[in-house]
Design a protein around this motif. Structure first.
Motif, short mmCIF file in Angstrom:
data_model
loop_
_atom_site.label_atom_id
_atom_site.label_comp_id
_atom_site.label_asym_id
_atom_site.label_seq_id
_atom_site.Cartn_x
_atom_site.Cartn_y
_atom_site.Cartn_z
N GLY A 86 -1.99 -3.98 -1.86
CA GLY A 86 -2.92 -4.04 -2.98
C GLY A 86 -3.06 -2.73 -3.74
N ARG A 87 -2.48 -1.67 -3.22
CA ARG A 87 -2.60 -0.36 -3.86
C ARG A 87 -1.36 -0.04 -4.69
N ARG A 88 -1.47 1.05 -5.45
CA ARG A 88 -0.36 1.48 -6.30
C ARG A 88 0.45 2.54 -5.57
N TRP A 89 1.79 2.45 -5.72
CA TRP A 89 2.71 3.37 -5.07
C TRP A 89 3.75 3.85 -6.07
N SER A 90 4.17 5.08 -5.92
CA SER A 90 5.13 5.66 -6.85
C SER A 90 6.53 5.11 -6.65
N GLU A 91 6.90 4.82 -5.41
CA GLU A 91 8.22 4.32 -5.07
C GLU A 91 8.10 3.10 -4.17
N GLN A 92 9.11 2.22 -4.25
CA GLN A 92 9.11 1.04 -3.39
C GLN A 92 9.01 1.40 -1.92
N GLU A 93 9.79 2.41 -1.51
CA GLU A 93 9.85 2.80 -0.10
C GLU A 93 8.50 3.28 0.42
N ASP A 94 7.62 3.70 -0.48
CA ASP A 94 6.32 4.21 -0.04
C ASP A 94 5.48 3.13 0.63
N VAL A 95 5.69 1.88 0.24
CA VAL A 95 4.99 0.77 0.90
C VAL A 95 5.40 0.71 2.37
N LEU A 96 6.70 0.84 2.63
CA LEU A 96 7.20 0.82 4.01
C LEU A 96 6.70 2.03 4.78
N ASP A 97 6.73 3.19 4.14
CA ASP A 97 6.25 4.41 4.81
C ASP A 97 4.78 4.29 5.18
N ALA A 98 4.00 3.67 4.29
CA ALA A 98 2.57 3.52 4.56
C ALA A 98 2.32 2.60 5.75
N LEU A 99 3.04 1.49 5.80
CA LEU A 99 2.89 0.57 6.94
C LEU A 99 3.28 1.26 8.24
N GLU A 100 4.35 2.02 8.20
CA GLU A 100 4.78 2.72 9.40
C GLU A 100 3.74 3.77 9.81
N ARG A 101 3.23 4.52 8.84
CA ARG A 101 2.27 5.57 9.17
C ARG A 101 1.03 4.98 9.83
N VAL A 102 0.55 3.86 9.33
CA VAL A 102 -0.66 3.27 9.92
C VAL A 102 -0.37 2.75 11.32
N GLY A 103 0.85 2.21 11.54
CA GLY A 103 1.23 1.82 12.89
C GLY A 103 1.25 3.00 13.83
N VAL A 104 1.75 4.11 13.34
CA VAL A 104 1.77 5.35 14.14
C VAL A 104 0.35 5.81 14.43
N VAL A 105 -0.52 5.75 13.43
CA VAL A 105 -1.92 6.13 13.62
C VAL A 105 -2.56 5.28 14.71
N ALA A 106 -2.26 3.98 14.72
CA ALA A 106 -2.83 3.09 15.73
C ALA A 106 -2.41 3.52 17.13
N LEU A 107 -1.13 3.84 17.29
CA LEU A 107 -0.64 4.24 18.62
C LEU A 107 -1.21 5.59 19.04
N LEU A 108 -1.30 6.53 18.11
CA LEU A 108 -1.84 7.84 18.46
C LEU A 108 -3.34 7.76 18.75
N GLU A 109 -4.03 6.87 18.06
CA GLU A 109 -5.46 6.67 18.36
C GLU A 109 -5.62 6.10 19.76
N GLN A 110 -4.75 5.17 20.15
CA GLN A 110 -4.80 4.63 21.50
C GLN A 110 -4.50 5.71 22.53
N ALA A 111 -3.51 6.57 22.23
CA ALA A 111 -3.18 7.68 23.13
C ALA A 111 -4.36 8.63 23.27
N SER A 112 -5.06 8.86 22.17
CA SER A 112 -6.24 9.74 22.21
C SER A 112 -7.33 9.14 23.09
N ARG A 113 -7.54 7.84 22.96
CA ARG A 113 -8.58 7.17 23.75
C ARG A 113 -8.25 7.21 25.24
N SER A 114 -6.98 7.11 25.56
CA SER A 114 -6.57 7.07 26.97
C SER A 114 -6.32 8.47 27.54
N GLY A 115 -6.48 9.50 26.72
CA GLY A 115 -6.30 10.86 27.19
C GLY A 115 -4.85 11.30 27.34
#
Length: 271
Positions: A86-115
């Motif tokens: 739903g947001r605006r992106w400068s390049e097509q690939e940025d949509v893919l990069d954003a999805l990947e980054r949020v997936g990474v954030v989810a995993l790192l947040e889980q790692a933080s919670r588990s120590g």
């Protein structure tokens, strides 16, 4: 990312972190679903063009994504996908990069919670070095450049049972994604991002011989003063460094090796 994409990514990550704090589904599952959505979109040029088209109303792109993924992924992952398209992106690939980054954030947040965040950061760094130091592994990745699942399988078989499950998920995602960047560099970028999540910078220090505790402490204090924040040092020994140190902090390179000085001297003599 820069400009419009940088602002969109920042807002997407902030919204996703809020979603993750209240989500019922395990964050590892949400990350897997986001990576799966990324793979589906990346596999269709037509779909990628549709979902990244800045000329289309956000509601049109979100409806297309909802019809495609609504019954295939959980509510938390779907919320992120809808926000991204739903947001605006400068390049097509940025949509893919954003999805990947949020997936990474989810995993790192889980790692933080588990120590285990510090362990994951260190293991990602070591995996990056392993790829660089193993010609057979780098060659296997090059041979399977157009077969992402095969690249992920190679690394998965090598690391399974030897690293934290979150490290394994992150590393295999890094090598599986179609990218111009070297697999080792992609994994190192995740280590750097994990370090940022811990409120630290990551410094890769290359030395001709192991540093003593006193030398490490002194260098760490210097880097902390330079950057005004804690710096996590990962030290590796290389015969290419004949005296001195090579220090990489993000895009900053401090090269004080003898070989570097000789190279500079040769350049001056040749000019």
């Amino acid at each position: 990312m820069r400009g419009t994409s940088a602002a969109s990514l920042r807002e997407v990550v902030e919204a996703a972190e809020h979603t993750f704090r209240t989500a019922d589904a395990p964050l590892e599952q949400t990350a897997d679903e986001l990576f799966s959505a990324l793979e589906v979109i990346d596999g269709s040029n037509q779909l990628l063009r549709l979902l990244s088209d800045g000329g289309l109303p956000a509601s049109v792109k979100q409806q297309a994504a909802r019809e495609l993924f609504g019954s295939r992924i959980g509510q938390a992952a779907l919320s992120v996908v809808l926000d991204v398209v739903g947001r605006r992106w400068s390049e097509q690939e940025d949509v893919l990069d954003a999805l990947e980054r949020v997936g990474v954030v989810a995993l790192l947040e889980q790692a933080s919670r588990s120590g285990s965040l510090e362990r994951v950061e260190e293991e990602l760094f070591q995996v990056s070095r392993l790829i660089d130091a193993t010609p057979e592994l780098s060659e296997a990745f090059d041979d399977a450049r157009e077969r992402p699942a095969e690249r992920a399988g190679v690394l998965g078989r090598l690391l399974s049972g030897r690293v934290d499950p979150i490290t394994l998920s992150l590393a295999t995602q890094a090598v599986a994604r179609r990218s111009e960047a070297k697999p080792s560099r992609r994994v190192l970028e995740l280590a750097e991002y994990a370090s940022e999540r811990r409120g630290r910078l990551l410094a890769v220090v290359t030395s001709a011989r192991p540093l003593t505790e006193q030398q490490s402490a002194r260098l760490g204090a210097i880097l902390d003063r330079i950057y005004g924040r804690p710096v996590q040092m990962n030290v590796e020994v290389s015969s290419d460094v004949v005296g001195g140190l090579r220090i990489q902090v993000g895009d900053d390179l401090y090269d004080a090796t003898v070989l570097s000085r000789l190279a500079q001297a040769r350049e001056r003599l040749a000019s």
